[in-house]
Design a protein around this motif. Structure first.
Motif, PDB file in Angstrom:
ATOM      1  N   ARG A  26     -79.559  26.338 -30.351  1.00  0.00           N
ATOM      2  CA  ARG A  26     -80.146  27.639 -30.062  1.00  0.00           C
ATOM      3  C   ARG A  26     -81.434  27.548 -29.269  1.00  0.00           C
ATOM      4  NH1 ARG A  26     -82.556  30.101 -35.569  1.00  0.00           N
ATOM      5  NH2 ARG A  26     -84.006  31.171 -34.216  1.00  0.00           N
ATOM      6  N   SER A  30     -78.236  28.463 -23.876  1.00  0.00           N
ATOM      7  CA  SER A  30     -76.855  28.303 -24.311  1.00  0.00           C
ATOM      8  C   SER A  30     -76.190  29.603 -24.724  1.00  0.00           C
ATOM      9  CB  SER A  30     -76.811  27.315 -25.472  1.00  0.00           C
ATOM     10  OG  SER A  30     -77.769  27.646 -26.437  1.00  0.00           O
ATOM     11  N   LYS A  31     -76.686  30.732 -24.312  1.00  0.00           N
ATOM     12  CA  LYS A  31     -76.109  32.016 -24.724  1.00  0.00           C
ATOM     13  C   LYS A  31     -74.681  32.188 -24.211  1.00  0.00           C
ATOM     14  CE  LYS A  31     -76.925  35.741 -26.994  1.00  0.00           C
ATOM     15  NZ  LYS A  31     -77.073  35.690 -28.426  1.00  0.00           N
ATOM     16  N   LYS A  32     -74.424  31.803 -22.980  1.00  0.00           N
ATOM     17  CA  LYS A  32     -73.084  31.920 -22.410  1.00  0.00           C
ATOM     18  C   LYS A  32     -72.102  30.981 -23.129  1.00  0.00           C
ATOM     19  CE  LYS A  32     -72.705  32.715 -18.004  1.00  0.00           C
ATOM     20  NZ  LYS A  32     -72.631  32.589 -16.548  1.00  0.00           N
ATOM     21  N   THR A  33     -72.574  29.798 -23.492  1.00  0.00           N
ATOM     22  CA  THR A  33     -71.741  28.847 -24.222  1.00  0.00           C
ATOM     23  C   THR A  33     -71.416  29.378 -25.613  1.00  0.00           C
ATOM     24  OG1 THR A  33     -72.785  27.062 -23.008  1.00  0.00           O
ATOM     25  CG2 THR A  33     -71.565  26.456 -24.973  1.00  0.00           C
ATOM     26  N   SER A  35     -71.128  32.483 -26.428  1.00  0.00           N
ATOM     27  CA  SER A  35     -70.136  33.538 -26.223  1.00  0.00           C
ATOM     28  C   SER A  35     -68.745  32.935 -26.057  1.00  0.00           C
ATOM     29  CB  SER A  35     -70.517  34.364 -25.003  1.00  0.00           C
ATOM     30  OG  SER A  35     -69.546  35.338 -24.754  1.00  0.00           O
ATOM     31  N   TYR A  36     -68.646  31.875 -25.256  1.00  0.00           N
ATOM     32  CA  TYR A  36     -67.360  31.214 -25.053  1.00  0.00           C
ATOM     33  C   TYR A  36     -66.862  30.583 -26.352  1.00  0.00           C
ATOM     34  CZ  TYR A  36     -63.871  27.838 -23.666  1.00  0.00           C
ATOM     35  OH  TYR A  36     -62.718  27.111 -23.593  1.00  0.00           O
ATOM     36  N   TRP A  39     -65.388  33.246 -28.554  1.00  0.00           N
ATOM     37  CA  TRP A  39     -64.077  33.642 -28.037  1.00  0.00           C
ATOM     38  C   TRP A  39     -63.027  32.592 -28.376  1.00  0.00           C
ATOM     39  CZ3 TRP A  39     -61.132  31.058 -24.369  1.00  0.00           C
ATOM     40  CH2 TRP A  39     -60.022  31.740 -23.891  1.00  0.00           C
ATOM     41  N   ALA A  82     -72.110  33.944 -30.779  1.00  0.00           N
ATOM     42  CA  ALA A  82     -72.792  34.744 -29.763  1.00  0.00           C
ATOM     43  C   ALA A  82     -73.877  35.625 -30.372  1.00  0.00           C
ATOM     44  CB  ALA A  82     -71.783  35.600 -29.003  1.00  0.00           C
TER      45      ALA A  82
END
Length: 131
Positions: A26, A30-33, A35-36, A39, A82
């Motif tokens: 954190r 790494s926010k996009k990671t 989210s992935y 998912w 996320a």
């Protein structure tokens, strides 16, 4: 013989791993990671549920496993990485020089030295070290 796993048991195994991974990373960008990863974990759990109940329709699966927001069973909800709050370089302080704190950095305590292209002494040391 292995006992078949139910959804709550799988969630008890997966959630601490997701939470720990997100808590460790954190402090980076790494926010996009996250989210992935949320998912990916959601789709893997959904595929596992589909294999567990091959005869149920999507409507029945949604009614049975999909909670208000996420996959849930027995009040256990699949953790969504996320939602982890990202903090950038919290303990950086004045230890690493940046263009914004160059006047505050203690030269004896700084971990990195800020150099320019015109610093001939440093360039000479580096070229001497490489040869």
């Amino acid at each position: 013989m292995a006992q078949p796993e139910d959804g709550a048991r799988v969630l008890r195994k997966v959630n601490p791993v997701l939470r720990g991974w997100a808590g460790y990373f954190r402090y980076g960008a790494s926010k996009k990671t996250f989210s992935y990863l949320g998912w990916y974990a959601w789709w893997r759990m959904l595929r596992w549920i589909r294999r567990k109940h091959p005869r149920l329709t999507w409507k029945q699966l949604r009614r049975r496993y999909y909670g208000t927001v996420r996959i849930a069973e027995d009040r256990m909800v699949l953790y969504n990485p996320a939602k982890m709050r990202v903090e950038r370089y919290r303990y950086r302080g004045a230890q690493i020089s940046t263009p914004w704190n160059i006047d505050e950095v203690d030269p004896d305590g700084a971990r990195f030295r800020r150099t320019g292209h015109d610093d001939m002494a440093f360039v000479g040391q580096v070229s001497e070290h490489l040869t």
